[in-house]
Design an enzyme around this catalytic site. Structure first.
Site, PDB file in Angstrom:
ATOM      1  N   ARG A  74       0.852  -1.193   0.000  1.00 49.33           N
ATOM      2  CA  ARG A  74       0.000   0.000   0.000  1.00 49.33           C
ATOM      3  C   ARG A  74       0.886   1.240   0.000  1.00 49.33           C
ATOM      4  NH1 ARG A  74      -3.828  -0.534   4.634  1.00 49.33           N
ATOM      5  NH2 ARG A  74      -4.861  -1.988   3.215  1.00 49.33           N
ATOM      6  N   ARG A 143      -2.374   6.030   9.810  1.00 53.41           N
ATOM      7  CA  ARG A 143      -2.211   5.595   8.418  1.00 53.41           C
ATOM      8  C   ARG A 143      -2.432   6.762   7.448  1.00 53.41           C
ATOM      9  NH1 ARG A 143      -4.777  -0.551   8.260  1.00 53.41           N
ATOM     10  NH2 ARG A 143      -3.580  -1.371  10.025  1.00 53.41           N
ATOM     11  N   LYS A 219      -4.630   0.065  14.789  1.00 56.02           N
ATOM     12  CA  LYS A 219      -4.546   1.030  13.692  1.00 56.02           C
ATOM     13  C   LYS A 219      -5.292   2.317  14.024  1.00 56.02           C
ATOM     14  CE  LYS A 219      -8.348  -1.366  11.338  1.00 56.02           C
ATOM     15  NZ  LYS A 219      -8.695  -2.195  10.182  1.00 56.02           N
ATOM     16  N   LYS A 221      -6.834   6.014  12.037  1.00 53.60           N
ATOM     17  CA  LYS A 221      -7.144   6.612  10.741  1.00 53.60           C
ATOM     18  C   LYS A 221      -7.639   8.049  10.912  1.00 53.60           C
ATOM     19  CE  LYS A 221      -8.345   2.078   8.820  1.00 53.60           C
ATOM     20  NZ  LYS A 221      -9.382   1.245   8.168  1.00 53.60           N
ATOM     21  N   CYS A 441     -14.676  -3.840  -0.971  1.00 54.80           N
ATOM     22  CA  CYS A 441     -13.289  -4.110  -0.596  1.00 54.80           C
ATOM     23  C   CYS A 441     -12.691  -5.129  -1.566  1.00 54.80           C
ATOM     24  CB  CYS A 441     -13.218  -4.630   0.836  1.00 54.80           C
ATOM     25  SG  CYS A 441     -13.875  -6.307   1.022  1.00 54.80           S
ATOM     26  N   CYS A 447      -7.177 -11.479  -0.004  1.00 58.35           N
ATOM     27  CA  CYS A 447      -7.272 -11.114   1.409  1.00 58.35           C
ATOM     28  C   CYS A 447      -7.466 -12.361   2.267  1.00 58.35           C
ATOM     29  CB  CYS A 447      -8.421 -10.137   1.641  1.00 58.35           C
ATOM     30  SG  CYS A 447      -8.577  -9.667   3.386  1.00 58.35           S
ATOM     31  N   CYS A 486     -15.725  -9.488   4.734  1.00 54.97           N
ATOM     32  CA  CYS A 486     -15.629  -9.875   6.144  1.00 54.97           C
ATOM     33  C   CYS A 486     -16.134  -8.705   6.983  1.00 54.97           C
ATOM     34  CB  CYS A 486     -14.187 -10.252   6.506  1.00 54.97           C
ATOM     35  SG  CYS A 486     -13.117  -8.856   6.890  1.00 54.97           S
ATOM     36  N   CYS A 490     -13.784  -2.630   5.572  1.00 60.51           N
ATOM     37  CA  CYS A 490     -12.875  -1.726   4.860  1.00 60.51           C
ATOM     38  C   CYS A 490     -13.593  -0.806   3.873  1.00 60.51           C
ATOM     39  CB  CYS A 490     -11.803  -2.529   4.144  1.00 60.51           C
ATOM     40  SG  CYS A 490     -10.644  -3.338   5.274  1.00 60.51           S
TER      41      CYS A 490
END
Length: 585
Positions: A74, A143, A219, A221, A441, A447, A486, A490
């Protein structure tokens, strides 16, 4: 909260020597296409995920071969802005080192899939040479910072892009591990063409100044929105800044939001999506200071014992917004102001041509699920490459996986228009309004978390739903629809008016009632429905909406008023009030 708790990731970070681990040794091991499990966690901080092709996993297992390992990389793109030369470099890398496709993500970043281990170092070095990097694109750190790219509001775009870049640089990890591992040219010299943080020389004693030795619990954001557009989905993120304008060209400050997040775990009601709270108001000069303070409070108070409850949203649920604000203000050394008034109207993109106040032109392309690649019938990647060769402005990735060819001078407009027509790009947005407001996603086959298809399946599912929309006369009515393979969310499905979340191969939880401009969470309408049954399940609801909606009423609002689902007041209520529907399929 203990520094080292039960979460295995905390021990991995503790032993990593500031994200070094044994990554270099793993890259040198040609006996396998994989890295060690611990290093797979550490490479996330470097913007890299190890994956394998799940379509052929069983076949390889039968042949006693290891999985077909490859890596997703990424690229961090603060604010989603790329120069034409950078676009050409991303295009080249996709063709030479990845699977031939360029992925535009839901967070204004580039992704490459299918990079094999032996090409990892070369690929990241070349990304670095393009003046991008992959540091902190993943991992337990802040991120890629997103901001509103809409040229309709071009007078303030420069201001929010500058803030996005400042936050991105300020909250970057300071470890020099990234440059040591990926940018060393083999002679001990490093090619430092991107931001190189101050070096941490004494690994044993000196911590990261913001993150400390163990970085964040999970994480983090950050996004910046410019009303009336909520295209960045401000409420779905840990930290947000809502620009408050004076007139149409001056930002006087920002309403700060904290505690949003989409991820959850099926069957665990202690995990849930959550919308961010308003924390207060800050001036432009205070914005970076406030951002660091929010990160530091999460660093010190986040849950390091249970990783599924480690995001900032759970910290604020536990502390309460008032106590959290008090901690932030202590670190800032000043009080936040009262939030200012603002209004959001949508969270989508405006397609086609827009002329800005300087007389330059911008064209927003619909890129279905953000996949830029060539087919025999539609050479999209080639077309954008040819445009990049003559374009003198910039490219802007949107938070909805679309692309804006920006700052086209009046003199260049004719030439670029001709190229768009030649490569069939000019009318990509002539689709149903639902398709234009869709997002998915990556999911299968790469994935490792995917339970069901997403980007490979949503386009055909929308095709089935479009038949229902046509029958109901709603082809041009905007309805947001999103799908993930899932529950990690995302593509932010829990704030869509129609959301599909993978449960098992071919089966999805169906959610309804999200807010059109991302201001309300949805509610489960039907669990584990077959994807092939979805259009028929939605048909009576869509027909009811067409016949009985009130003037200006959005689909998500209607599904609540008509009683199909209960309104979700907050994240804690997300799993409550589910009523088994009577489905006929």
């Amino acid at each position: 909260m203990s520094t080292l708790g039960k979460s295995a990731n905390e021990g991995i970070k503790d032993a990593s020597q500031y994200l070094r681990g044994t990554i270099l040794e793993g890259l040198a091991n040609s006996a396998t296409g994989s890295l060690s499990k611990d290093d797979q966690q550490l490479t996330k901080f470097h913007g890299i995920y190890q994956q394998d092709d799940r379509d052929i996993r069983k076949e390889r297992r039968k042949k006693k071969l290891e999985p077909a390992y490859s890596f997703m990389i990424r690229v961090r793109v603060p604010g989603g802005v790329s120069s034409p030369q950078q676009w050409l470099e991303m295009d080249r890398i996709a063709l030479e080192h990845a699977n031939g496709a360029l992925k535009l993500t839901t967070r204004q970043a580039f992704q490459f899939h299918g990079v094999i281990k032996s090409n990892l170092k070369k690929t990241i070095a070349e990304i670095n040479e393009s003046l991008f990097d992959t540091l902190a694109a993943c991992g337990d750190v802040n991120r890629n910072v997103m901001c509103n790219p809409n040229p309709k509001q071009s007078k303030v775009h420069g201001q929010v892009l500058e803030l996005a870049t400042e936050i991105s640089d300020h909250l970057s990890p300071r470890t020099s591990a990234y440059h040591e591992i990926w940018i060393d040219d083999g002679s001990g010299e490093k090619v430092k063409v991107t931001y190189d943080p101050p070096k941490i020389d004494d690994i044993a004693d000196l911590e990261e100044p913001i993150y400390g030795k163990h970085y964040l619990p999970r994480k983090f954001k950050t996004v910046i929105a410019v009303p009336p557009s909520n295209d960045v989905d401000i409420y779905a993120h840990d930290l947000g800044y809502i620009a408050i304008l004076e007139g149409d060209d001056k930002i006087v400050g920002y309403n700060v939001t904290v505690g949003g997040g989409m991820g959850m775990t099926h069957g665990n009601e202690e995990t849930f999506p959550r919308l961010a709270d308003l924390l207060g108001f800050c001036t432009p000069e205070q914005a970076v200071t406030v951002g660091e303070a929010v990160v530091r409070v999460q660093r010190d108070h986040g849950n390091r014992d249970v990783r599924t409850n480690a995001r900032l949203k759970y910290t604020i649920e536990r502390m309460g917004i008032d106590a959290f604000r008090e901690e932030v203000e202590k670190l800032c050394g000043f009080k936040l102001g009262e939030p200012r008034e603002f209004k959001f109207e949508d969270n989508g993109d405006r397609y086609g041509w827009i002329e800005d106040h300087d007389g330059n032109w911008h064209f927003t392309l619909f890129i279905e699920n953000g996949r830029v690649y060539d087919t025999d019938d539609f050479p999209m990647l080639t077309g954008l490459r040819e445009i990049a060769k003559v374009h003198e402005g910039d490219f802007r990735l949107t938070a909805n996986q679309n692309l804006i060819i920006s700052n086209i001078s009046p003199e260049k407009k004719k030439e670029i228009t001709a190229l768009m027509e030649e490569y069939k790009l000019i009318d990509l947005h002539e689709r149903s309004a639902m398709r234009l407001n869709s997002m998915a996603c990556v999911s299968l086959p790469t994935c490792g978390l995917a339970l069901a298809e997403s980007q490979r399946y949503l386009p055909s599912l929308i095709g089935e739903i479009e038949e229902v929309l046509e029958d109901a006369g709603l082809r041009h009515d905007e309805i947001t629809i999103r799908m993930t393979g899932c529950p990690n969310g995302c593509a932010r499905p829990y704030i869509a008016e129609i959301g599909f979340v993978g449960r098992a191969p071919g089966k999805y939880n169906l959610y309804l009632g999200g807010g059109f401009h991302g201001e309300r969470l949805s509610k489960l309408y039907a669990p584990s429905v077959k994807g092939t049954d979805s259009a028929q399940i939605l048909r009576p609801i869509i027909e009811d909406y067409a016949k009985n909606r009130e003037k200006g009423e959005r689909f998500g609002d209607f599904t609540i008023r008509a009683g199909y689902v209960k309104k979700t007041e907050n994240g804690r209520d997300f799993h409550k009030d589910f009523v088994e529907p009577q489905l006929t399929v």
